[in-house]
Scaffold this active site. Structure first.
Site, mmCIF file in Angstrom:
data_model
loop_
_atom_site.group_PDB
_atom_site.id
_atom_site.type_symbol
_atom_site.label_atom_id
_atom_site.label_comp_id
_atom_site.label_asym_id
_atom_site.label_seq_id
_atom_site.Cartn_x
_atom_site.Cartn_y
_atom_site.Cartn_z
ATOM 1 N N GLN A 1 0.830 -1.199 0.000
ATOM 2 C CA GLN A 1 0.000 0.000 0.000
ATOM 3 C C GLN A 1 0.866 1.251 0.000
ATOM 4 O O GLN A 1 1.365 1.640 -1.027
ATOM 5 C CB GLN A 1 -0.985 -0.022 1.166
ATOM 6 C CG GLN A 1 -2.414 -0.159 0.660
ATOM 7 C CD GLN A 1 -3.423 -0.347 1.791
ATOM 8 O OE1 GLN A 1 -3.302 -1.255 2.611
ATOM 9 N NE2 GLN A 1 -4.415 0.493 1.829
ATOM 10 N N ASP A 2 1.068 1.868 1.177
ATOM 11 C CA ASP A 2 1.997 2.996 1.186
ATOM 12 C C ASP A 2 3.219 2.648 2.030
ATOM 13 O O ASP A 2 3.217 1.652 2.748
ATOM 14 C CB ASP A 2 1.318 4.304 1.611
ATOM 15 C CG ASP A 2 0.740 4.274 3.012
ATOM 16 O OD1 ASP A 2 0.674 3.184 3.613
ATOM 17 O OD2 ASP A 2 0.343 5.343 3.513
ATOM 18 N N PRO A 3 4.274 3.460 1.937
ATOM 19 C CA PRO A 3 5.516 3.105 2.636
ATOM 20 C C PRO A 3 5.353 3.118 4.157
ATOM 21 O O PRO A 3 4.464 3.782 4.695
ATOM 22 C CB PRO A 3 6.495 4.212 2.201
ATOM 23 C CG PRO A 3 5.896 4.822 0.976
ATOM 24 C CD PRO A 3 4.420 4.672 1.115
ATOM 25 N N HIS B 1 -1.029 6.697 5.123
ATOM 26 C CA HIS B 1 -1.949 7.095 4.035
ATOM 27 C C HIS B 1 -2.021 8.603 3.803
ATOM 28 O O HIS B 1 -2.921 9.074 3.114
ATOM 29 C CB HIS B 1 -3.372 6.540 4.261
ATOM 30 C CG HIS B 1 -3.397 5.090 4.642
ATOM 31 N ND1 HIS B 1 -2.838 4.105 3.847
ATOM 32 C CD2 HIS B 1 -3.878 4.458 5.736
ATOM 33 C CE1 HIS B 1 -2.979 2.926 4.444
ATOM 34 N NE2 HIS B 1 -3.600 3.116 5.596
#
EC number: 3.2.2.27
Length: 222
Positions: free
Chosen positions: A60-62, A131
């Site tokens: 998804q995101d880092p 996010h």
């Protein structure tokens, strides 16, 4: 065949992507801490060239903690504690792969160098705020990346863990490629079917079936 430099270069001409990069740059210049460091944002593409892609793992995101994110999904730099989702990935590998010994680190670069594209769908994040960059345009960029793999490559194994990744994979041509889906390996959902999914041995079975060399998943143990 195009290279990632071609693909990223043509996206950089698009207004949406100019805006994405400008926002990230201005946040850094304003003193906000953004992960990963600017030099690491496109690491996944530096380590796994388009014509080398055999497997795609979608994150998804880092990670948004200090010294964790370095541009490869699920991976952290050497010396950083293995995050919970990766602990569960290792747990499944130990169950699925004979002789796999859980490593003491979470650095997955050795997979990337064998053709495993470790791709987050959002490539930056503000420190401590999961996010926070989810709506900056990165999703559009990574859609283009998946479209490019879909069109240019053959027989790629996509590992889609969790609803977010599965939604992202809806455009993959399942006649040309293989899609393996499971719940996300996070502690919240791993017990719902990620543990027991067998995706690592199945990936190698699918690659071997097509005459491609399997991934040495054990390379992280060495």
């Amino acid at each position: 065949m195009q290279t990632w430099t071609d693909v990223i270069g043509s996206e950089k001409e698009q207004d949406y992507f100019k805006a994405t990069l400008a926002t990230v740059r201005s946040e850094r210049e304003a003193g906000k801490v953004i992960y990963p460091p600017a030099t690491d944002v496109f690491n996944a593409f530096k380590l796994t060239e388009l014509d080398q892609v055999k497997v795609v793992i979608l994150g998804q995101d880092p990670y948004h903690g200090p010294n964790q994110a370095h541009g490869l999904c699920f991976s952290v730099l050497p010396g950083v504690r293995t995050p919970p989702s990766l602990v569960n990935i290792y747990k499944e590998m130990q169950r699925d792969l004979p002789g796999f010994v859980t490593p003491s680190h979470g650095f997955l670069e050795s997979w990337a160098k064998q053709g495993v594209l470790l791709l987050n769908t959002v490539l930056t994040v503000q420190a401590g705020q999961a996010h926070s960059h989810a709506h900056l345009g990165w999703e559009t960029f990574t859609d283009r990346v998946i479209e490019q793999i879909n069109a240019s490559c053959q027989g790629v194994v996509f590992l889609l863990w969790g609803a977010h990744a599965q939604k992202k994979g809806r455009f993959i041509d399942r006649q040309r490629h293989h899609v393996l889906s499971a719940p996300h390996p996070s502690p919240l959902s791993a017990h719902r079917g990620f543990i027991g999914c067998g995706h690592f041995s199945e990936t190698n079975r699918l690659l071997s079936q097509q005459g491609m060399s399997p991934i040495n998943w054990h390379s992280v143990c060495e």
